[in-house]
Design a protein around this motif. Structure first.
Motif, PDB file in Angstrom:
ATOM      1  N   TYR A   5       0.830  -1.221   0.000  1.00  0.00           N
ATOM      2  CA  TYR A   5       0.000   0.000   0.000  1.00  0.00           C
ATOM      3  C   TYR A   5       0.856   1.259   0.000  1.00  0.00           C
ATOM      4  CZ  TYR A   5       0.940   0.613   5.024  1.00  0.00           C
ATOM      5  OH  TYR A   5       1.546   0.825   6.233  1.00  0.00           O
ATOM      6  N   LYS A   6       2.084   1.116   0.546  1.00  0.00           N
ATOM      7  CA  LYS A   6       2.964   2.296   0.610  1.00  0.00           C
ATOM      8  C   LYS A   6       3.320   2.757  -0.803  1.00  0.00           C
ATOM      9  CE  LYS A   6       4.730   0.442   4.898  1.00  0.00           C
ATOM     10  NZ  LYS A   6       5.633  -0.601   5.374  1.00  0.00           N
ATOM     11  N   ASP A   7       3.457   1.787  -1.710  1.00  0.00           N
ATOM     12  CA  ASP A   7       3.788   2.139  -3.103  1.00  0.00           C
ATOM     13  C   ASP A   7       2.615   2.821  -3.801  1.00  0.00           C
ATOM     14  OD1 ASP A   7       6.220   0.903  -2.682  1.00  0.00           O
ATOM     15  OD2 ASP A   7       5.463  -1.054  -3.337  1.00  0.00           O
ATOM     16  N   TYR A  63     -17.166  -8.612  -7.916  1.00  0.00           N
ATOM     17  CA  TYR A  63     -17.924  -7.829  -8.895  1.00  0.00           C
ATOM     18  C   TYR A  63     -17.004  -7.011  -9.797  1.00  0.00           C
ATOM     19  CZ  TYR A  63     -21.044  -4.219 -10.732  1.00  0.00           C
ATOM     20  OH  TYR A  63     -21.727  -3.365 -11.558  1.00  0.00           O
ATOM     21  N   ALA A  64     -16.020  -6.349  -9.157  1.00  0.00           N
ATOM     22  CA  ALA A  64     -15.262  -5.324  -9.895  1.00  0.00           C
ATOM     23  C   ALA A  64     -13.868  -5.767 -10.312  1.00  0.00           C
ATOM     24  CB  ALA A  64     -15.169  -4.054  -9.054  1.00  0.00           C
ATOM     25  N   ASN A  65     -13.381  -6.868  -9.779  1.00  0.00           N
ATOM     26  CA  ASN A  65     -12.046  -7.411 -10.059  1.00  0.00           C
ATOM     27  C   ASN A  65     -10.993  -6.743  -9.166  1.00  0.00           C
ATOM     28  OD1 ASN A  65      -9.292  -7.125 -11.648  1.00  0.00           O
ATOM     29  ND2 ASN A  65     -10.227  -9.062 -12.234  1.00  0.00           N
ATOM     30  N   ALA A  66     -10.213  -7.585  -8.484  1.00  0.00           N
ATOM     31  CA  ALA A  66      -9.239  -7.112  -7.500  1.00  0.00           C
ATOM     32  C   ALA A  66      -8.188  -6.198  -8.129  1.00  0.00           C
ATOM     33  CB  ALA A  66      -8.575  -8.312  -6.822  1.00  0.00           C
ATOM     34  N   THR A  67      -7.730  -6.517  -9.330  1.00  0.00           N
ATOM     35  CA  THR A  67      -6.685  -5.705  -9.976  1.00  0.00           C
ATOM     36  C   THR A  67      -7.216  -4.316 -10.305  1.00  0.00           C
ATOM     37  OG1 THR A  67      -5.822  -7.724 -10.936  1.00  0.00           O
ATOM     38  CG2 THR A  67      -5.054  -5.655 -11.910  1.00  0.00           C
ATOM     39  N   LEU A  68      -8.431  -4.277 -10.834  1.00  0.00           N
ATOM     40  CA  LEU A  68      -9.017  -2.974 -11.159  1.00  0.00           C
ATOM     41  C   LEU A  68      -9.229  -2.144  -9.905  1.00  0.00           C
ATOM     42  CD1 LEU A  68     -11.589  -3.831 -13.971  1.00  0.00           C
ATOM     43  CD2 LEU A  68      -9.482  -2.500 -14.169  1.00  0.00           C
ATOM     44  N   LEU A  69      -9.708  -2.779  -8.830  1.00  0.00           N
ATOM     45  CA  LEU A  69      -9.953  -2.037  -7.588  1.00  0.00           C
ATOM     46  C   LEU A  69      -8.655  -1.464  -7.032  1.00  0.00           C
ATOM     47  CD1 LEU A  69     -12.599  -4.258  -5.765  1.00  0.00           C
ATOM     48  CD2 LEU A  69     -12.964  -2.033  -6.825  1.00  0.00           C
ATOM     49  N   ARG A  70      -7.603  -2.282  -7.046  1.00  0.00           N
ATOM     50  CA  ARG A  70      -6.310  -1.815  -6.533  1.00  0.00           C
ATOM     51  C   ARG A  70      -5.831  -0.592  -7.326  1.00  0.00           C
ATOM     52  NH1 ARG A  70      -3.068  -6.066  -7.480  1.00  0.00           N
ATOM     53  NH2 ARG A  70      -2.154  -5.253  -9.372  1.00  0.00           N
ATOM     54  N   ASN A  71      -5.984  -0.681  -8.623  1.00  0.00           N
ATOM     55  CA  ASN A  71      -5.510   0.431  -9.451  1.00  0.00           C
ATOM     56  C   ASN A  71      -6.419   1.655  -9.349  1.00  0.00           C
ATOM     57  OD1 ASN A  71      -2.938  -0.261 -10.876  1.00  0.00           O
ATOM     58  ND2 ASN A  71      -4.117  -2.131 -11.155  1.00  0.00           N
ATOM     59  N   CYS A 105      -5.328  -9.587   0.101  1.00  0.00           N
ATOM     60  CA  CYS A 105      -5.519  -8.128   0.068  1.00  0.00           C
ATOM     61  C   CYS A 105      -4.254  -7.400   0.512  1.00  0.00           C
ATOM     62  CB  CYS A 105      -6.704  -7.731   0.953  1.00  0.00           C
ATOM     63  SG  CYS A 105      -8.294  -8.185   0.218  1.00  0.00           S
ATOM     64  N   ILE A 106      -3.629  -7.907   1.575  1.00  0.00           N
ATOM     65  CA  ILE A 106      -2.390  -7.283   2.066  1.00  0.00           C
ATOM     66  C   ILE A 106      -1.321  -7.320   0.968  1.00  0.00           C
ATOM     67  CG2 ILE A 106      -0.489  -7.551   3.739  1.00  0.00           C
ATOM     68  CD1 ILE A 106      -2.767  -8.700   5.667  1.00  0.00           C
ATOM     69  N   ASP A 107      -1.263  -8.428   0.240  1.00  0.00           N
ATOM     70  CA  ASP A 107      -0.274  -8.580  -0.850  1.00  0.00           C
ATOM     71  C   ASP A 107      -0.665  -7.768  -2.084  1.00  0.00           C
ATOM     72  OD1 ASP A 107       1.066 -10.310   0.770  1.00  0.00           O
ATOM     73  OD2 ASP A 107       0.347 -12.135  -0.206  1.00  0.00           O
ATOM     74  N   ASN A 108      -1.857  -7.190  -2.069  1.00  0.00           N
ATOM     75  CA  ASN A 108      -2.343  -6.462  -3.242  1.00  0.00           C
ATOM     76  C   ASN A 108      -2.732  -5.025  -2.933  1.00  0.00           C
ATOM     77  OD1 ASN A 108      -2.537  -8.074  -5.880  1.00  0.00           O
ATOM     78  ND2 ASN A 108      -3.063  -9.546  -4.285  1.00  0.00           N
ATOM     79  N   GLY A 109      -1.974  -4.413  -2.013  1.00  0.00           N
ATOM     80  CA  GLY A 109      -2.082  -2.967  -1.851  1.00  0.00           C
ATOM     81  C   GLY A 109      -3.063  -2.465  -0.812  1.00  0.00           C
ATOM     82  N   PHE A 110      -3.744  -3.350  -0.070  1.00  0.00           N
ATOM     83  CA  PHE A 110      -4.649  -2.863   0.978  1.00  0.00           C
ATOM     84  C   PHE A 110      -3.818  -2.395   2.174  1.00  0.00           C
ATOM     85  CE2 PHE A 110      -9.160  -4.102  -0.022  1.00  0.00           C
ATOM     86  CZ  PHE A 110      -8.907  -4.485  -1.326  1.00  0.00           C
ATOM     87  N   SER A 111      -4.260  -1.294   2.804  1.00  0.00           N
ATOM     88  CA  SER A 111      -3.522  -0.782   3.956  1.00  0.00           C
ATOM     89  C   SER A 111      -4.201  -1.164   5.271  1.00  0.00           C
ATOM     90  CB  SER A 111      -3.377   0.740   3.858  1.00  0.00           C
ATOM     91  OG  SER A 111      -4.649   1.353   3.772  1.00  0.00           O
ATOM     92  N   SER A 112      -5.353  -1.819   5.159  1.00  0.00           N
ATOM     93  CA  SER A 112      -6.109  -2.206   6.351  1.00  0.00           C
ATOM     94  C   SER A 112      -7.028  -3.377   5.975  1.00  0.00           C
ATOM     95  CB  SER A 112      -6.934  -1.002   6.814  1.00  0.00           C
ATOM     96  OG  SER A 112      -7.774  -1.350   7.883  1.00  0.00           O
ATOM     97  N   VAL A 113      -7.174  -4.317   6.889  1.00  0.00           N
ATOM     98  CA  VAL A 113      -8.105  -5.426   6.625  1.00  0.00           C
ATOM     99  C   VAL A 113      -8.957  -5.685   7.855  1.00  0.00           C
ATOM    100  CG1 VAL A 113      -6.660  -6.638   4.920  1.00  0.00           C
ATOM    101  CG2 VAL A 113      -6.404  -7.196   7.355  1.00  0.00           C
TER     102      VAL A 113
END
Ligand SMILES: O=C(CO)COP(=O)(O)O
Ligand SMILES: O=C[C@H](O)COP(=O)(O)O
Ligand SMILES: [Zn+2]
Ligand SMILES: [Zn+2]
Length: 331
Positions: A5-7, A63-71, A105-113
């Motif tokens: 998430y820092k990136d 629904y929205a796709n994890a990659t799209l949401l992260r971006n 989620c942690i590995d894909n840019g989430f800063s909180s779970v």
């Protein structure tokens, strides 16, 4: 390859919650699944200078796709800069139910779970939450746990009745798991039908008034873990004007009841530092879309009905930040 998430320019909840508890307000946690919801949340929070938690449920990821949401979250950070106000943004997993989902989620840019182990036994909840905390903290990510069960549909589990949080458990739970915040059950629930008409009284205008939240339980919890960040789920107020617009334009929502705003104001001034709102946004968008389509039957450009829906959502969120949560001006 893992993305931190820092990136992405996001922040965790540590400082955000400390300030909110200290300042007697709550940070809004708004769910998003698409572009218009994201735009409305960010525009509202920039215009009111509010910190914000962008919430993604597992249903939203499907629904929205994890990659799209992260971006989209990466884009959110750039977008608020463009709007001229850098507000702190958290990307949060709402109602994570397994270690694997939280890790992903942690590995894909989430800063909180959130790890919601409240449907398990107490000891299983402790073990699962602790496992998530260990992985999350190694990556600088914050974790929300839950004690007590909300009535309604949660994590695809239907609970007929809520089980209030037991204050005598909170200290042990927080100590043994190492969580950063705790979601509690004091009478809120998910969705637009939080109480049956039988559970409510009627005021002089014939409006259904639900029973008050269990502030005695909240106070007891605060005594046992002073200053610890508390989270309220199921905090939509279900505005009757929106329900009426929906019903006047072909909808059929009966006996919808939410949490009165004065109850949420009171909660926000306590150690409750994160308030989750999703259903009110769904109602605002649906009302605007139904009305626009009804008023303009020949229109078929999605921007012509999604645009008004987005604008209505933005106004709703500005109102929440300014008049209910007290987060306006706190970014
Ligand atoms: O708690 C929520 C998301 O986790 C949303 O609650 P509402 O259904 O009351 O908006
Ligand atoms: O708590 C539930 C949130 O409102 C998210 O709902 P969802 O699981 O339908 O996306
Ligand atoms: Zn739960
Ligand atoms: Zn929830």
């Amino acid at each position: 390859m893992a993305v931190s998430y820092k990136d992405l320019g996001l922040t965790n909840t540590k400082e955000m919650f400390a300030k909110a508890v200290e300042g007697g307000y709550a940070v809004p946690a708004y769910n998003f699944n698409n572009l218009e919801q994201m735009q409305a949340i960010l525009q509202a929070c920039v215009e009111t200078k509010s910190p914000v938690i962008l919430q993604v449920s597992s249903g939203a990821r499907k629904y929205a796709n994890a990659t799209l949401l992260r971006n989209m979250a990466r884009g959110a950070v750039e977008y608020v800069k463009e709007l001229g106000c850098e507000i702190p943004i958290v990307l949060h997993l709402d109602h994570g139910d397994t270690f694997e989902l939280c890790k992903d989620c942690i590995d894909n840019g989430f800063s909180s779970v959130m790890i919601d182990g409240s449907h398990h036994s107490y000891e299983e909840n402790v073990a699962l939450t602790k496992q998530v905390v260990e992985y999350a903290h190694a990556h600088g990510v914050s974790v929300e746990g839950e004690l007590g069960v909300l009535a309604g549909v949660e994590d695809d589990v239907v609970a007929e009745e809520s089980t209030y949080t037991r204050p005598e458990e909170v200290e042990d739970f927080v100590k043994r798991t190492g969580v950063d915040s705790l979601a509690i059950s004091i009478g809120t629930s998910h969705g637009a039908h939080k109480f049956t008409p039988e559970q409510c009284t009627k005021n002089e205008d014939g409006v259904l008034v639900p029973p008050p939240l269990k502030f005695d339980i909240l106070e007891e919890i605060e005594k046992r873990i002073p200053g610890f960040p508390i989270v309220l789920h199921g905090s939509s107020s279900v505005p009757m004007d929106q329900v009426e617009v929906i019903n006047a334009n072909g909808g059929d929502l009966k006996a919808a009841v939410g949490i009165p705003e004065d109850q949420l104001r009171k909660a926000a001034s306590s150690a409750v530092c994160k308030i989750n709102i999703d259903s009110d946004g769904r109602l605002a968008m649906t009302a605007a879309i139904r009305k626009t389509m009804n008023d303009n039957p020949a229109e078929f450009d999605p921007r012509k009905y999604l645009g008004p829906a987005r604008d209505s959502l933005k106004e709703l969120y500005k109102h929440k930040n300014e008049n209910v949560l007290g987060s306006a001006g706190k970014a």
